[in-house]
Design a protein around this motif. Structure first.
Motif, PDB file in Angstrom:
ATOM      1  N   PRO A   1       0.810  -1.226   0.000  1.00 30.86           N
ATOM      2  CA  PRO A   1       0.000   0.000   0.000  1.00 30.86           C
ATOM      3  C   PRO A   1       0.844   1.278   0.000  1.00 30.86           C
ATOM      4  CG  PRO A   1      -0.726  -1.543   1.714  1.00 30.86           C
ATOM      5  CD  PRO A   1       0.606  -2.012   1.227  1.00 30.86           C
TER       6      PRO A   1
ATOM      7  N   SER B   1      -8.787   2.652  -4.031  1.00 25.71           N
ATOM      8  CA  SER B   1      -9.187   3.654  -3.037  1.00 25.71           C
ATOM      9  C   SER B   1     -10.691   3.914  -3.053  1.00 25.71           C
ATOM     10  CB  SER B   1      -8.421   4.964  -3.275  1.00 25.71           C
ATOM     11  OG  SER B   1      -7.033   4.757  -3.261  1.00 25.71           O
TER      12      SER B   1
ATOM     13  N   ASN C   1      -0.485  -0.323  -4.144  1.00 27.46           N
ATOM     14  CA  ASN C   1      -1.934  -0.146  -4.218  1.00 27.46           C
ATOM     15  C   ASN C   1      -2.380   0.779  -3.078  1.00 27.46           C
ATOM     16  OD1 ASN C   1      -1.891  -1.806  -1.902  1.00 27.46           O
ATOM     17  ND2 ASN C   1      -2.304  -3.647  -3.089  1.00 27.46           N
ATOM     18  N   ILE C   2      -3.687   0.877  -2.876  1.00 29.70           N
ATOM     19  CA  ILE C   2      -4.260   1.739  -1.829  1.00 29.70           C
ATOM     20  C   ILE C   2      -3.564   3.101  -1.853  1.00 29.70           C
ATOM     21  CG2 ILE C   2      -5.052   1.908   0.554  1.00 29.70           C
ATOM     22  CD1 ILE C   2      -4.646  -1.070   0.860  1.00 29.70           C
TER      23      ILE C   2
END
Length: 252
Positions: A26, A98, A56-57
Protein backbone atom coordinates in the motif's frame (compact mmCIF):
# COMPACT_ATOMS: atom_id res chain seq x y z
CA UNK A 1 4.51 -13.18 -16.84
CA UNK A 2 5.71 -11.97 -13.45
CA UNK A 3 3.54 -13.18 -10.57
CA UNK A 4 3.34 -11.04 -7.45
CA UNK A 5 1.27 -10.75 -4.32
CA UNK A 6 -0.46 -7.97 -2.43
CA UNK A 7 1.06 -8.42 1.00
CA UNK A 8 2.94 -6.81 3.84
CA UNK A 9 6.69 -6.58 4.21
CA UNK A 10 6.79 -9.14 7.01
CA UNK A 11 5.44 -11.74 4.56
CA UNK A 12 8.16 -11.12 1.96
CA UNK A 13 10.49 -13.96 2.96
CA UNK A 14 7.67 -16.49 2.97
CA UNK A 15 6.44 -15.29 -0.43
CA UNK A 16 9.94 -15.39 -1.87
CA UNK A 17 10.26 -18.99 -0.72
CA UNK A 18 6.84 -19.69 -2.29
CA UNK A 19 8.24 -18.56 -5.66
CA UNK A 20 6.72 -15.11 -6.14
CA UNK A 21 8.47 -12.45 -8.20
CA UNK A 22 7.45 -9.20 -6.48
CA UNK A 23 5.44 -7.55 -3.73
CA UNK A 24 2.55 -5.14 -4.11
CA UNK A 25 2.23 -2.92 -1.05
CA UNK A 26 0.00 0.00 0.00
CA UNK A 27 1.05 3.55 -0.75
CA UNK A 28 -0.51 4.50 2.58
CA UNK A 29 2.04 2.28 4.36
CA UNK A 30 4.63 4.91 3.40
CA UNK A 31 2.94 7.48 5.62
CA UNK A 32 4.63 8.21 8.95
CA UNK A 33 4.43 10.38 12.01
CA UNK A 34 7.95 11.71 11.42
CA UNK A 35 10.69 11.60 8.81
CA UNK A 36 12.74 9.04 10.69
CA UNK A 37 9.82 6.61 10.66
CA UNK A 38 9.31 7.22 6.94
CA UNK A 39 13.00 6.73 6.20
CA UNK A 40 13.03 3.45 8.13
CA UNK A 41 10.02 2.16 6.20
CA UNK A 42 11.54 3.16 2.87
CA UNK A 43 14.82 1.44 3.75
CA UNK A 44 12.95 -1.71 4.82
CA UNK A 45 11.14 -1.84 1.48
CA UNK A 46 14.38 -1.23 -0.40
CA UNK A 47 15.95 -4.16 1.47
CA UNK A 48 13.01 -6.49 0.93
CA UNK A 49 13.96 -9.99 -0.31
CA UNK A 50 11.19 -9.54 -2.87
CA UNK A 51 11.30 -6.31 -4.88
CA UNK A 52 8.40 -3.92 -4.41
CA UNK A 53 7.28 -3.21 -7.96
CA UNK A 54 3.65 -2.11 -7.53
CA UNK A 55 1.80 -0.07 -4.91
CA UNK A 56 -1.93 -0.15 -4.22
CA UNK A 57 -4.26 1.74 -1.83
CA UNK A 58 -3.14 5.10 -3.14
CA UNK A 59 -5.30 7.16 -0.77
CA UNK A 60 -6.63 6.86 2.76
CA UNK A 61 -10.43 6.78 2.82
CA UNK A 62 -10.54 10.11 4.64
CA UNK A 63 -8.87 11.95 1.75
CA UNK A 64 -11.81 12.38 -0.58
CA UNK A 65 -11.61 12.62 -4.36
CA UNK A 66 -15.36 13.12 -4.85
CA UNK A 67 -18.19 14.84 -3.02
CA UNK A 68 -18.45 18.09 -1.09
CA UNK A 69 -15.50 17.40 1.20
CA UNK A 70 -12.76 17.40 -1.45
CA UNK A 71 -9.67 19.34 -0.37
CA UNK A 72 -7.63 19.95 -3.51
CA UNK A 73 -4.67 21.38 -1.61
CA UNK A 74 -4.54 18.35 0.68
CA UNK A 75 -4.66 16.01 -2.32
CA UNK A 76 -1.89 17.90 -4.07
CA UNK A 77 0.26 17.93 -0.92
CA UNK A 78 -0.30 14.21 -0.41
CA UNK A 79 0.64 13.28 -3.97
CA UNK A 80 3.71 15.53 -3.90
CA UNK A 81 4.88 13.75 -0.76
CA UNK A 82 3.85 10.14 -1.37
CA UNK A 83 4.56 9.47 -5.05
CA UNK A 84 8.29 10.23 -4.73
CA UNK A 85 8.36 7.70 -1.88
CA UNK A 86 6.77 5.14 -4.20
CA UNK A 87 9.56 5.81 -6.68
CA UNK A 88 12.19 5.61 -3.94
CA UNK A 89 11.20 2.08 -2.90
CA UNK A 90 11.52 0.88 -6.48
CA UNK A 91 7.90 0.62 -7.61
CA UNK A 92 6.91 1.87 -11.04
CA UNK A 93 3.14 1.24 -10.99
CA UNK A 94 0.49 2.63 -8.64
CA UNK A 95 -3.07 1.32 -8.36
CA UNK A 96 -5.92 3.81 -8.01
CA UNK A 97 -8.56 1.73 -6.27
CA UNK A 98 -9.19 3.65 -3.04
CA UNK A 99 -12.92 2.95 -2.92
CA UNK A 100 -13.47 4.96 0.23
CA UNK A 101 -11.83 8.04 -1.26
CA UNK A 102 -13.61 7.94 -4.60
CA UNK A 103 -17.13 6.87 -3.53
CA UNK A 104 -19.48 9.85 -3.72
CA UNK A 105 -22.57 10.53 -1.54
CA UNK A 106 -25.88 9.15 -2.84
CA UNK A 107 -27.30 12.67 -3.08
CA UNK A 108 -24.29 13.95 -5.01
CA UNK A 109 -24.22 14.40 -8.79
CA UNK A 110 -22.66 11.46 -10.60
CA UNK A 111 -21.59 13.82 -13.36
CA UNK A 112 -19.83 16.10 -10.90
CA UNK A 113 -18.14 13.11 -9.25
CA UNK A 114 -16.87 12.06 -12.67
CA UNK A 115 -15.50 15.55 -13.29
CA UNK A 116 -13.75 15.45 -9.92
CA UNK A 117 -12.14 12.08 -10.68
CA UNK A 118 -10.92 13.35 -14.06
CA UNK A 119 -9.42 16.38 -12.35
CA UNK A 120 -7.73 14.18 -9.76
CA UNK A 121 -6.25 11.88 -12.40
CA UNK A 122 -4.95 14.89 -14.32
CA UNK A 123 -3.24 15.99 -11.11
CA UNK A 124 -1.83 12.49 -10.60
CA UNK A 125 -0.60 12.36 -14.19
CA UNK A 126 1.61 15.41 -13.73
CA UNK A 127 3.42 13.83 -10.79
CA UNK A 128 3.50 10.36 -12.33
CA UNK A 129 5.06 11.60 -15.55
CA UNK A 130 7.85 13.46 -13.76
CA UNK A 131 8.64 10.33 -11.71
CA UNK A 132 8.21 7.86 -14.59
CA UNK A 133 5.37 6.12 -12.77
CA UNK A 134 2.26 4.55 -14.27
CA UNK A 135 -1.09 5.01 -12.52
CA UNK A 136 -3.61 2.25 -13.25
CA UNK A 137 -7.32 2.82 -12.64
CA UNK A 138 -8.86 -0.15 -10.83
CA UNK A 139 -12.58 -0.85 -11.40
CA UNK A 140 -14.28 -1.92 -8.17
CA UNK A 141 -17.55 -3.78 -7.75
CA UNK A 142 -20.56 -1.77 -6.64
CA UNK A 143 -20.35 -3.04 -3.08
CA UNK A 144 -16.98 -1.28 -2.74
CA UNK A 145 -17.59 1.90 -4.71
CA UNK A 146 -20.26 3.63 -6.80
CA UNK A 147 -17.61 5.06 -9.13
CA UNK A 148 -15.82 3.16 -11.92
CA UNK A 149 -17.23 -0.36 -11.75
CA UNK A 150 -16.09 -1.93 -15.02
CA UNK A 151 -12.99 -2.20 -17.16
CA UNK A 152 -14.75 -0.34 -19.95
CA UNK A 153 -15.65 2.54 -17.60
CA UNK A 154 -12.03 2.72 -16.48
CA UNK A 155 -10.88 2.65 -20.10
CA UNK A 156 -13.25 5.46 -21.09
CA UNK A 157 -11.93 7.49 -18.16
CA UNK A 158 -8.31 6.87 -19.17
CA UNK A 159 -9.16 7.90 -22.72
CA UNK A 160 -10.74 11.11 -21.42
CA UNK A 161 -7.71 11.98 -19.30
CA UNK A 162 -5.57 11.08 -22.31
CA UNK A 163 -2.17 10.97 -20.65
CA UNK A 164 0.52 8.29 -21.16
CA UNK A 165 0.93 7.83 -17.39
CA UNK A 166 -2.74 6.86 -16.88
CA UNK A 167 -3.66 3.27 -17.73
CA UNK A 168 -6.12 0.57 -16.54
CA UNK A 169 -6.08 -2.45 -14.25
CA UNK A 170 -8.34 -5.47 -14.86
CA UNK A 171 -9.31 -7.22 -11.64
CA UNK A 172 -10.58 -10.77 -12.17
CA UNK A 173 -12.55 -10.78 -8.90
CA UNK A 174 -14.31 -7.49 -9.52
CA UNK A 175 -15.12 -8.48 -13.11
CA UNK A 176 -16.69 -11.73 -11.91
CA UNK A 177 -18.54 -9.92 -9.12
CA UNK A 178 -19.98 -7.43 -11.62
CA UNK A 179 -20.60 -10.16 -14.20
CA UNK A 180 -18.52 -8.13 -16.62
CA UNK A 181 -17.55 -10.07 -19.77
CA UNK A 182 -13.88 -10.99 -19.84
CA UNK A 183 -13.92 -9.99 -23.49
CA UNK A 184 -13.86 -6.40 -22.25
CA UNK A 185 -10.17 -6.97 -21.56
CA UNK A 186 -9.61 -7.35 -25.28
CA UNK A 187 -11.70 -4.23 -25.89
CA UNK A 188 -9.52 -2.29 -23.46
CA UNK A 189 -6.40 -3.68 -25.17
CA UNK A 190 -3.56 -1.13 -25.07
CA UNK A 191 -4.84 0.48 -21.88
CA UNK A 192 -4.31 -2.61 -19.69
CA UNK A 193 -1.14 -2.35 -17.60
CA UNK A 194 -1.80 -4.52 -14.55
CA UNK A 195 -3.90 -7.49 -13.44
CA UNK A 196 -5.33 -8.56 -10.07
CA UNK A 197 -6.65 -12.06 -9.45
CA UNK A 198 -8.48 -14.08 -6.82
CA UNK A 199 -10.90 -16.99 -7.04
CA UNK A 200 -14.48 -17.73 -5.95
CA UNK A 201 -15.47 -15.79 -2.81
CA UNK A 202 -12.18 -13.89 -3.21
CA UNK A 203 -10.13 -16.80 -1.93
CA UNK A 204 -6.77 -17.95 -3.33
CA UNK A 205 -6.36 -18.68 -7.05
CA UNK A 206 -6.97 -22.33 -7.84
CA UNK A 207 -9.34 -22.94 -4.93
CA UNK A 208 -12.58 -22.02 -6.70
CA UNK A 209 -14.40 -22.05 -10.01
CA UNK A 210 -13.35 -18.84 -11.75
CA UNK A 211 -12.60 -19.38 -15.48
CA UNK A 212 -8.85 -18.83 -15.45
CA UNK A 213 -8.34 -20.32 -18.88
CA UNK A 214 -10.76 -17.75 -20.30
CA UNK A 215 -8.80 -15.01 -18.58
CA UNK A 216 -5.60 -16.34 -20.11
CA UNK A 217 -7.18 -16.31 -23.57
CA UNK A 218 -8.16 -12.66 -23.19
CA UNK A 219 -4.71 -11.66 -21.97
CA UNK A 220 -3.10 -13.58 -24.82
CA UNK A 221 -5.38 -11.76 -27.26
CA UNK A 222 -3.81 -8.44 -26.25
CA UNK A 223 -0.32 -9.93 -25.93
CA UNK A 224 -0.19 -9.12 -22.22
CA UNK A 225 2.93 -10.56 -20.58
CA UNK A 226 3.66 -8.05 -17.84
CA UNK A 227 2.63 -8.36 -14.18
CA UNK A 228 -0.17 -10.09 -12.33
CA UNK A 229 -0.81 -9.84 -8.57
CA UNK A 230 -2.83 -12.00 -6.26
CA UNK A 231 -5.21 -9.88 -4.20
CA UNK A 232 -7.30 -12.30 -2.17
CA UNK A 233 -8.44 -13.43 1.24
CA UNK A 234 -6.23 -16.24 2.46
CA UNK A 235 -7.53 -19.00 4.69
CA UNK A 236 -3.93 -19.84 5.58
CA UNK A 237 -1.51 -17.75 3.53
CA UNK A 238 1.63 -19.67 4.46
CA UNK A 239 0.01 -22.98 3.55
CA UNK A 240 -1.68 -21.75 0.35
CA UNK A 241 0.81 -19.31 -1.19
CA UNK A 242 3.13 -21.76 -2.97
CA UNK A 243 0.24 -23.73 -4.45
CA UNK A 244 -1.46 -20.53 -5.66
CA UNK A 245 1.78 -19.45 -7.29
CA UNK A 246 2.20 -22.84 -9.00
CA UNK A 247 -1.39 -22.72 -10.20
CA UNK A 248 -0.91 -19.31 -11.81
CA UNK A 249 2.36 -20.32 -13.46
CA UNK A 250 0.62 -23.36 -14.95
CA UNK A 251 -2.18 -21.18 -16.30
CA UNK A 252 -0.06 -18.30 -17.57
Amino acid sequence: MKIGCCASLDQAVMLQEAGFDFLEVPVVSLMGENQQQVNERIKAYQDSPLPVEVCNILLPGSLKVTGNQVDQQALDTYLAKMLPRVKEIGADTVVFGSGGARTYPTDFSAGEAHRQIVHFLQMVARYAESLELTMVIEPLNREESNAINTVLEATALAEEVNHPSIKVLADFYHMQKEQEPLTNIAKADRWIRHIHVADSNRFAPGTGSYPYHDLREQLESIDYHQRLSIECQWKDMEAEAAEANRFLHEIF
